[in-house]
Scaffold this motif. Structure first.
Motif, short mmCIF file in Angstrom:
data_model
loop_
_atom_site.label_atom_id
_atom_site.label_comp_id
_atom_site.label_asym_id
_atom_site.label_seq_id
_atom_site.Cartn_x
_atom_site.Cartn_y
_atom_site.Cartn_z
N ILE A 108 96.63 61.23 -16.81
CA ILE A 108 97.81 60.37 -16.95
C ILE A 108 98.87 60.78 -15.93
O ILE A 108 99.46 59.93 -15.25
N LEU A 109 99.10 62.09 -15.79
CA LEU A 109 100.14 62.54 -14.86
C LEU A 109 99.80 62.16 -13.42
O LEU A 109 100.70 61.89 -12.62
N ALA A 110 98.50 62.11 -13.09
CA ALA A 110 98.09 61.78 -11.73
C ALA A 110 98.61 60.40 -11.32
O ALA A 110 99.01 60.20 -10.17
N TYR A 111 98.59 59.43 -12.24
CA TYR A 111 99.14 58.12 -11.87
C TYR A 111 100.59 57.93 -12.35
O TYR A 111 101.36 57.18 -11.75
N TYR A 112 100.96 58.65 -13.40
CA TYR A 112 102.34 58.59 -13.92
C TYR A 112 103.32 59.05 -12.85
O TYR A 112 104.39 58.47 -12.68
N CYS A 358 96.37 67.83 -9.57
CA CYS A 358 96.93 66.57 -10.06
C CYS A 358 97.53 65.77 -8.91
O CYS A 358 97.36 64.53 -8.84
N TRP A 359 98.21 66.45 -8.00
CA TRP A 359 98.79 65.78 -6.83
C TRP A 359 97.70 65.12 -5.99
O TRP A 359 97.85 63.97 -5.56
N ALA A 360 96.59 65.84 -5.77
CA ALA A 360 95.50 65.30 -4.94
C ALA A 360 94.92 64.03 -5.56
O ALA A 360 94.66 63.05 -4.85
#
Length: 452
Positions: A108-112, A358-360
């Motif tokens: 979720i955080l990857a696109y959030y 997560c950033w990648a």
């Protein structure tokens, strides 16, 4: 393991600190962005009534259960579920519930963070007056240009992830707690200012009528299931965040009272967002049912043409950024806690590892809006796939598993010991968590799969 074991990550300094943190986890883009537009799409007041009933019957019992499991386990969600399974004498594979929650929060955080980056970009646009006297075509072009630019999106995505990881890196009291002590009061103040401005638009009564005058002829089964699903998702249930935060909760704090405060605050924020937004929509003759574009395309048009629009447009996107940040720090916390517990690394190193990964993945999400837009799996680009996988599959299953474990697997005396409720109150919670909540989540799950 006993319920008196402290967490190795520290604990909240007070009940108020936990309420702010858990409310921050729950309050996010779902409150400011999603709740107003799904309310608009589903007829207004009647949908709000159904949503509030779902919060009471579905969201609150599961949140009580998730906080309880976290505090009793005192570890990351994965290790807590493993320890609690051993304590209850049940299949150790229940620890996969913790894995599912941690992975869901990570995905979720990857696109959030990409969407949160849009809010940062719009803060700058609002500050430099990009919305002033712009027509609908110009506002749409602003958004399309942002979507088409991987460089712009990666810049803002990177900035947001750096801010998130800097806060998480500082630990429970030094980072998470200090952040929410600033973010949440500021968020409420900005919301109140926006509500005050909405009252002066001339369409305030129309907005209030739309939001709070129920017409149940507009409610169908689909609207009920949408309300049920949003009540579940808006409280951050099933993604490990609330369980991780619960593990830092002092033993003397009442889980039940705290849960009611959190659910109440989360609901108040969603309603205030609606109170602030709908009068602006109606005052500018815009469509309440504009859908997901309500925030990034419809409202900038309104801000560009109203008195004081520069200031209140700026405040609105700052509000959106703060809401996103208060949730993002909780989404990555389960992964950071697990790495610190299992890989013998310092917290800051666990933050770097998890944040970089997560950033990648988030860079891939950025590309899905432009240079990879034609690359699809199951007819979905990467953003759509991650959103569907987490919101429609992983979170409902996680919430269902939490309800089943707390209601059917955990020993009753352990639940009674953690909740410290009068007999009638405990029996009411037990009925909801054993029968009502699992059945409701199961219905949501069938709905998103297209069975219902």
């Amino acid at each position: 393991m006993t319920d008196k074991n402290p967490s190795i990550h520290g604990q909240w300094s007070s009940r108020f600190a936990f309420i702010l943190a858990a409310t921050g986890s729950a309050v996010g883009l779902g409150n400011i962005w999603k709740f107003p537009y799904i309310t608009g799409e589903n007829g207004g007041g009647a949908f709000v009534v159904v949503y509030l009933l779902c919060i009471a019957a579905l969201g609150i019992p599961i949140m009580i259960a998730e906080i309880m499991l976290g505090r009793r386990g005192r570890q990351s969600p994965i290790n807590s579920m493993r320890s609690l399974s051993e304590e209850a004498g049940v299949d150790p594979r229940w620890h996969y519930v913790g894995w599912a929650g941690m992975i869901a929060g990570f995905l979720i955080l990857a696109y959030y963070s990409v969407i949160a980056g849009w809010s940062m970009a719009y803060i700058v646009k609002a500050f430099f007056g990009s919305f002033i006297n712009s027509d609908a075509e110009e506002i749409q072009r602003l958004f399309e240009n942002l979507m088409a630019s991987p460089v712009q999106q990666i810049f803002w995505h990177t900035a947001f992830m750096i801010i998130t990881m800097q806060l998480v890196m500082r630990g429970v009291q030094g980072g998470l707690e200090k952040a929410v002590r600033f973010l949440m009061p500021t968020l409420f103040v900005i919301l109140i200012l926006l509500v005050g401005y909405a009252m002066s638009t001339g369409a305030y009564e129309q907005g209030m009528h739309f939001l709070f005058s129920p017409d149940f002829s507009k409610i169908d089964a689909d609207a009920v299931l949408t309300a049920m699903g949003h009540a579940f998702f808006t409280l951050s249930l099933g993604m490990g965040a609330i369980m991780a935060y619960g593990s830092y909760l002092p033993n003397h704090v009442s889980i039940v009272k705290t849960t009611f405060f959190i659910a109440g605050a989360d609901t108040v924020v969603a309603l205030l967002a609606g109170i602030a937004i709908f009068p602006l929509v109606f005052a500018n003759n815009l469509e309440a049912s504009a859908g997901p574009g309500l925030i990034f395309q419809t409202l900038p048009l309104a801000f560009g043409h109203m008195s004081g629009g520069w200031l209140f447009g700026l405040l609105f996107f700052i509000l959106l950024f703060f809401a996103a940040l208060s949730s993002s720090i909780s989404l990555i916390e389960p992964a950071v806690a697990w790495l610190a517990e299992n890989k013998n690394v310092e917290r800051h190193q666990a933050c770097v590892w998890s944040g970089t990964a997560c950033w990648a993945l988030g860079v891939g999400v950025v590309f899905s809006f432009n240079i990879w837009s034609d690359i699809k799996l199951f007819d979905k680009n990467l953003f759509e796939l991650l959103d569907y996988l987490t919101a429609n599959l992983m979170l409902p299953l996680g919430g269902l598993a939490i309800a089943v474990f707390a209601g059917w697997m955990m020993k009753i005396q352990h639940a009674e010991q953690e909740l410290e409720l009068p007999a009638e109150g405990f029996q009411a919670w037990q009925f909801l968590i054993k029968y009502v909540s699992p059945a409701a989540v199961f219905l949501v799950f069938l709905h998103v799969l297209g069975v219902l």
